[in-house]
Scaffold this motif. Structure first.
Motif, PDB file in Angstrom:
ATOM      1  N   ASP A 150      20.961  68.940 -53.715  1.00  0.00           N
ATOM      2  CA  ASP A 150      19.845  69.206 -54.618  1.00  0.00           C
ATOM      3  C   ASP A 150      18.569  69.268 -53.788  1.00  0.00           C
ATOM      4  OD1 ASP A 150      17.836  69.256 -56.506  1.00  0.00           O
ATOM      5  OD2 ASP A 150      18.678  67.653 -57.743  1.00  0.00           O
ATOM      6  N   ILE A 151      18.006  70.465 -53.663  1.00  0.00           N
ATOM      7  CA  ILE A 151      16.842  70.635 -52.794  1.00  0.00           C
ATOM      8  C   ILE A 151      15.596  69.944 -53.350  1.00  0.00           C
ATOM      9  CG2 ILE A 151      17.685  72.808 -51.827  1.00  0.00           C
ATOM     10  CD1 ILE A 151      15.752  74.270 -53.704  1.00  0.00           C
ATOM     11  N   ASN A 152      15.654  69.522 -54.604  1.00  0.00           N
ATOM     12  CA  ASN A 152      14.516  68.821 -55.210  1.00  0.00           C
ATOM     13  C   ASN A 152      14.577  67.315 -55.012  1.00  0.00           C
ATOM     14  OD1 ASN A 152      13.299  71.214 -56.322  1.00  0.00           O
ATOM     15  ND2 ASN A 152      14.948  71.211 -57.852  1.00  0.00           N
ATOM     16  N   GLN A 153      15.642  66.847 -54.353  1.00  0.00           N
ATOM     17  CA  GLN A 153      15.810  65.417 -54.103  1.00  0.00           C
ATOM     18  C   GLN A 153      15.822  65.150 -52.600  1.00  0.00           C
ATOM     19  OE1 GLN A 153      15.840  63.094 -56.520  1.00  0.00           O
ATOM     20  NE2 GLN A 153      15.594  64.740 -58.044  1.00  0.00           N
ATOM     21  N   THR A 155      16.919  63.719 -48.883  1.00  0.00           N
ATOM     22  CA  THR A 155      18.204  63.556 -48.205  1.00  0.00           C
ATOM     23  C   THR A 155      18.066  62.528 -47.083  1.00  0.00           C
ATOM     24  OG1 THR A 155      17.770  65.265 -46.545  1.00  0.00           O
ATOM     25  CG2 THR A 155      18.784  65.984 -48.627  1.00  0.00           C
ATOM     26  N   GLN A 218      23.288  63.549 -49.450  1.00  0.00           N
ATOM     27  CA  GLN A 218      22.867  62.843 -50.661  1.00  0.00           C
ATOM     28  C   GLN A 218      24.087  62.161 -51.241  1.00  0.00           C
ATOM     29  OE1 GLN A 218      21.280  66.103 -52.943  1.00  0.00           O
ATOM     30  NE2 GLN A 218      19.230  65.930 -52.075  1.00  0.00           N
TER      31      GLN A 218
END
Length: 248
Positions: A150-153, A155, A218
């Motif tokens: 998820d690129i919005n979270q 890592t 993640q």
């Protein structure tokens, strides 16, 4: 009808295991590729013959399922079969079993053939697949893509340098090396308290000698699924989805 199943016996030795004494993830794939290479050699289609034509196999995707990892001293039966192919892609299956026939590991894989110098895909020679007696199809049976990070979270990231010994005879990073980069960032505590049950990995762009690799991951709230990607600069090289069970 799919081709014949090639079989070989192997005894797990200590240097093929991790800290738990069980066959390590990279070594699972090394044994699979060993059987694949021996299968090709037995048919007169081994690495020497391929390289003489400036061609070689590259893996595009693996889907691994683990029932039980063998331990040091265990005898395993490694099996592999060329399932099907079309002009550019081939599906190969692998199994690790006990001598009694109990399933330990199953792997489905998709391969392509490349020109070794240009590093571009080429058509798979018909004579090669005839030797394997694989089934010719219009569309191969694809493996679903792993779920992406998820690129919005945020890592967790760890960096690695690609060494000379990471490169194999196909002139690219050995496939097993990617698994070191994937799981090492998870840390000893997680790896000693969780057992891998499924891995889906898809290769996008080759990693080359001398590059700097970023391994990102993640983890799910219940810590039973991890999502991974391997990048060099801004290039996505590999992504993977791993499923785990907690040790009792």
């Amino acid at each position: 009808m799919s081709g014949d199943i090639f079989t070989q016996e192997h005894t797990i030795v200590y240097y093929e295991t991790d800290q738990t004494g069980k066959l390590s993830l990279p070594m699972i794939f090394n044994l699979a590729i060993l059987a694949s290479a021996n299968h090709g050699a037995a048919l007169g289609q081994g690495e020497e013959e391929l390289h003489a034509n400036n061609t070689g196999w590259v893996v595009l995707q693996y889907d691994l399922h683990i029932t039980k990892r063998p331990q040091a001293g265990d005898v395993v039966i490694i099996k592999t079969q060329a399932q099907e192919y079309n002009p550019y892609f081939a599906v190969r299956n692998f199994w690790l079993e006990t001598p009694a026939g109990d399933k330990l590991v199953a792997i489905k894989s998709v391969f392509a053939m490349i020109d070794m110098e240009q590093r571009k895909m080429v058509r798979i020679p018909q004579s090669l697949m005839d030797a394997y007696e694989a089934t010719k199809v219009r569309h191969i049976e694809k493996i679903p893509a792993p779920q992406a990070i998820d690129i919005n979270q945020p890592t967790v990231k760890k960096e690695y340098h690609v060494r000379y010994l990471d490169i194999d005879s196909n002139k690219h990073v050995n496939n097993a090396q990617y698994f070191d980069w994937l799981i090492d960032p998870l840390g000893a505590e997680f790896l000693q308290t969780h057992e891998l049950v499924n891995l889906n990995i898809k290769y996008a762009t080759e990693v080359r000698y001398g590059q700097e690799v970023e391994s990102h991951y993640q983890i799910s709230d219940d810590q039973l699924v991890t999502w991974h990607q391997i990048k060099t600069d801004d290039t996505l090289n590999t992504q993977a989805e791993l499923k785990w069970r907690a040790n009792n």
